[in-house]
Design a protein around this motif. Structure first.
Motif, PDB file in Angstrom:
ATOM      1  N   VAL A  29      10.126   5.838  15.583  1.00 34.84           N
ATOM      2  CA  VAL A  29       9.038   4.860  15.407  1.00 34.84           C
ATOM      3  C   VAL A  29       7.986   5.398  16.286  1.00 34.84           C
ATOM      4  CG1 VAL A  29       8.359   2.388  15.957  1.00 34.84           C
ATOM      5  CG2 VAL A  29      10.670   3.022  14.820  1.00 34.84           C
ATOM      6  N   ALA A  78       7.884  -0.333  21.628  1.00 40.33           N
ATOM      7  CA  ALA A  78       9.089  -1.249  21.164  1.00 40.33           C
ATOM      8  C   ALA A  78       8.178  -2.597  21.302  1.00 40.33           C
ATOM      9  CB  ALA A  78      10.194  -1.272  22.318  1.00 40.33           C
ATOM     10  N   ASN A  96      11.886   4.805  19.960  1.00 43.47           N
ATOM     11  CA  ASN A  96      10.435   4.949  20.170  1.00 43.47           C
ATOM     12  C   ASN A  96       9.682   6.115  20.601  1.00 43.47           C
ATOM     13  OD1 ASN A  96      11.720   1.806  20.261  1.00 43.47           O
ATOM     14  ND2 ASN A  96       9.863   1.915  19.510  1.00 43.47           N
ATOM     15  N   VAL A 142      17.222   3.948  16.410  1.00 46.59           N
ATOM     16  CA  VAL A 142      15.735   3.703  16.507  1.00 46.59           C
ATOM     17  C   VAL A 142      15.146   4.262  17.664  1.00 46.59           C
ATOM     18  CG1 VAL A 142      13.649   2.213  16.456  1.00 46.59           C
ATOM     19  CG2 VAL A 142      15.607   1.513  15.045  1.00 46.59           C
ATOM     20  N   ASP A 157       8.111  -1.518  15.105  1.00 51.83           N
ATOM     21  CA  ASP A 157       9.319  -1.396  15.790  1.00 51.83           C
ATOM     22  C   ASP A 157      10.149  -2.532  15.308  1.00 51.83           C
ATOM     23  OD1 ASP A 157      11.103  -0.630  18.142  1.00 51.83           O
ATOM     24  OD2 ASP A 157      10.755  -2.557  18.541  1.00 51.83           O
ATOM     25  N   ARG A 159      13.611  -1.998  13.244  1.00 48.54           N
ATOM     26  CA  ARG A 159      14.878  -2.479  13.676  1.00 48.54           C
ATOM     27  C   ARG A 159      15.690  -3.410  12.799  1.00 48.54           C
ATOM     28  NH1 ARG A 159      15.860  -0.657  18.741  1.00 48.54           N
ATOM     29  NH2 ARG A 159      13.899   0.124  19.774  1.00 48.54           N
TER      30      ARG A 159
END
Length: 324
Positions: A37, A41, A68, A66, A46, A50
């Motif tokens: 991503v 977050a 970031n 995930v 984001d 998720r």
């Protein structure tokens, strides 16, 4: 070695490679998948990632982790994904800012938004809402356009900064409505809201999650939504396209892999994504995030990418929009 023996050997090697690739695709995935991503977050992308990753993992029998990687407006994380091995174990959840808008604003992008990625699926759209102060004389989109035509250069619009979807939504509106409205950039729409409420700003194209609460509280008036058709995300709000045919401005979300991703892997991830986008729990969360589920085929996603890039390139070029 005789010529026919060489050909036989090469053919056997090719068949072996194809079979190995096919077997690999059938067993995919055999380990966790990294979902990059390219934004911080806690943001919309984001939260979407998720929500999507948990259900995608369940459908595919693995775990999507995930990761970031924010920076440079999503460019750093997207570039990382573009340079990853095309084995299906690094995917990217990105948006219009990294693949439709950014490449047309920044000629020095470290990646080619078309050539360096494999489109898998468009997974969502986040529309915006056209907001005006309660003191505005306009009660509808048409009335606002008429008001702007009678006052060229005297009205203004706020944005969250140069080159953002907020500014581009307004500039697209100006182009189609043929009105002259002055741009006032802010460092985020939250900072513009007080000036909009007080009437110092005449209009703002804000995201639904941040804009609609002010409408519900009676602090602002919603004139239109940036979808082609009415949306359940903004019940009772007229699509701007009813007045300006074809007007549409969304932040889209899409799944990509690096270039060269095997078709079998693309199909596997795409099928799982389409299934996840029908899950009631996912749909409920997306509605709260102000996102419409999309889905579809890789070909449909690819066509949408080309259309969006052409649209924003035209606006950015004609309206002389820059990042400064």
């Amino acid at each position: 070695m005789k010529r026919h023996d060489v050909i036989h050997t090469l053919l056997a090697a090719f068949v072996g490679l194809v079979c190995a690739t096919s077997v690999q695709a059938q067993s995919y995935p055999t380990k966790p998948i990294r979902l990059i991503v390219p934004f911080p977050a806690g943001g919309a992308t984001d939260l979407f990632a998720r929500t999507l990753s948990q259900k995608l993992g369940e459908k595919m029998g693995t775990t999507l982790v995930v990761e970031n990687r924010p920076g440079a407006g999503g460019t750093l994380g997207s570039d990382l994904a573009a340079k990853a091995s095309p084995d299906g174990y690094t995917l990217l959840l990105s948006t219009s800012s990294t693949h439709s808008i950014g490449p047309n604003l920044n000629p020095r992008m470290p990646y080619d938004a078309v050539k360096d990625f494999t489109p898998i699926s468009q997974v969502g759209n986040a529309p915006s809402i056209m907001l005006v102060p309660n003191s505005s004389p306009a009660k509808t989109v048409k009335e606002w356009i008429d008001h702007a035509k009678k006052n060229p250069g005297r009205l203004n619009y706020a944005s969250s900064g140069n080159g953002t979807i907020v500014q581009l939504s307004a500039e697209l509106f100006k182009a189609q409505a043929d009105v002259f409205v002055v741009h006032i950039p802010y460092k985020g729409t939250a900072l513009a809201i007080p000036d909009l409420v007080s009437g110092k700003v005449d209009v703002l194209f804000d995201s639904l999650p941040t804009g609609l609460p002010h409408v519900r509280d009676g602090r602002l008036r919603a004139l239109g939504v940036t979808t082609l058709k009415p949306t359940a995300l903004a019940p009772g709000v007229q699509p701007i396209a009813d007045v300006l045919p074809g007007y549409e401005s969304n932040t889209w979300f899409g799944l990509f892999g690096p270039k060269g991703l095997p078709p079998e892997v693309v199909s596997r991830v795409n099928m799982a994504a389409n299934q996840v986008l029908q899950d009631p729990e996912v749909l409920d969360k997306l509605q709260r995030f102000g996102i419409e589920p999309v889905g579809g085929t890789p070909a449909q996603f690819t066509a949408m990418l080309a259309k969006e890039s052409a649209k924003w390139k035209k606006i950015i070029t004609e309206r002389k929009i820059t990042l400064e």
